[in-house]
Design a protein around this motif. Structure first.
Motif, PDB file in Angstrom:
ATOM      1  N   UNK A  22      13.753  15.884  71.309  1.00  0.00           N
ATOM      2  CA  UNK A  22      13.504  14.662  70.552  1.00  0.00           C
ATOM      3  C   UNK A  22      13.335  14.863  69.060  1.00  0.00           C
ATOM      4  N   UNK A  23      13.369  16.102  68.569  1.00  0.00           N
ATOM      5  CA  UNK A  23      13.255  16.351  67.125  1.00  0.00           C
ATOM      6  C   UNK A  23      14.509  15.825  66.439  1.00  0.00           C
ATOM      7  N   UNK A  40      21.296  13.666  64.667  1.00  0.00           N
ATOM      8  CA  UNK A  40      20.967  13.427  66.062  1.00  0.00           C
ATOM      9  C   UNK A  40      19.588  13.919  66.398  1.00  0.00           C
ATOM     10  N   UNK A  41      19.282  13.928  67.688  1.00  0.00           N
ATOM     11  CA  UNK A  41      18.012  14.446  68.178  1.00  0.00           C
ATOM     12  C   UNK A  41      18.311  15.625  69.101  1.00  0.00           C
ATOM     13  N   UNK A  42      17.405  16.582  69.088  1.00  0.00           N
ATOM     14  CA  UNK A  42      17.585  17.756  69.923  1.00  0.00           C
ATOM     15  C   UNK A  42      17.327  17.398  71.383  1.00  0.00           C
ATOM     16  N   UNK A  43      18.103  17.997  72.263  1.00  0.00           N
ATOM     17  CA  UNK A  43      18.014  17.718  73.690  1.00  0.00           C
ATOM     18  C   UNK A  43      16.896  18.481  74.377  1.00  0.00           C
ATOM     19  N   UNK A  70       7.301  16.028  60.764  1.00  0.00           N
ATOM     20  CA  UNK A  70       6.205  15.058  60.715  1.00  0.00           C
ATOM     21  C   UNK A  70       6.370  13.959  61.746  1.00  0.00           C
ATOM     22  N   UNK A  71       7.562  13.410  61.850  1.00  0.00           N
ATOM     23  CA  UNK A  71       7.822  12.361  62.838  1.00  0.00           C
ATOM     24  C   UNK A  71       7.705  12.902  64.258  1.00  0.00           C
ATOM     25  N   UNK A  72       8.076  14.167  64.457  1.00  0.00           N
ATOM     26  CA  UNK A  72       7.993  14.791  65.775  1.00  0.00           C
ATOM     27  C   UNK A  72       6.544  14.811  66.267  1.00  0.00           C
TER      28      UNK A  72
END
Length: 115
Positions: A22-23, A40-43, A70-72
């Protein structure tokens, strides 16, 4: 990892001992003018699944990956210390593969060119 061409990312949240599922990340080529190469986001495995990993859109020049650390960590009990973490590197030969592993916690990170 032995691939021809491309830019691959792999991130691990070492604070939890888990891949960074989700990062959010972006990759830009910065010269001669900024161009978005991938986002994108990491799987679940902590890797980016995008055509750039197989060489699509990779050209010589300075690139920057932005990791949204930070958002992660937003919404966790620990307020984020890190925000957007940039990593600049040069693609000098687009036929080579550029693997960029990242390890991070809410308080720090390590990035390098892997194999």
């Amino acid at each position: 990892m032995s691939m021809a061409g491309g830019i691959s990312l792999h991130a691990v949240d070492v604070a939890s001992g888990q891949p960074a599922r989700g990062l959010r990340v972006t990759i830009h080529r910065l010269d001669p003018a900024p161009v978005l190469v991938a986002e994108g986001v990491l799987g679940a495995d902590g890797a980016l699944d995008h055509p750039v990993t197989r060489g699509a859109g990779v050209r010589p020049g300075v690139h920057e990956v932005l990791f949204q650390i930070g958002a992660f960590y937003a919404g966790t009990a620990t307020p984020p210390f890190l925000g957007e973490v940039p990593f600049r590197f040069t693609v000098f030969d687009p036929a080579l593969h550029y693997h960029l592993p990242m390890k991070f916690t809410p308080w720090g990170f390590a990035l390098f060119r892997g194999a």
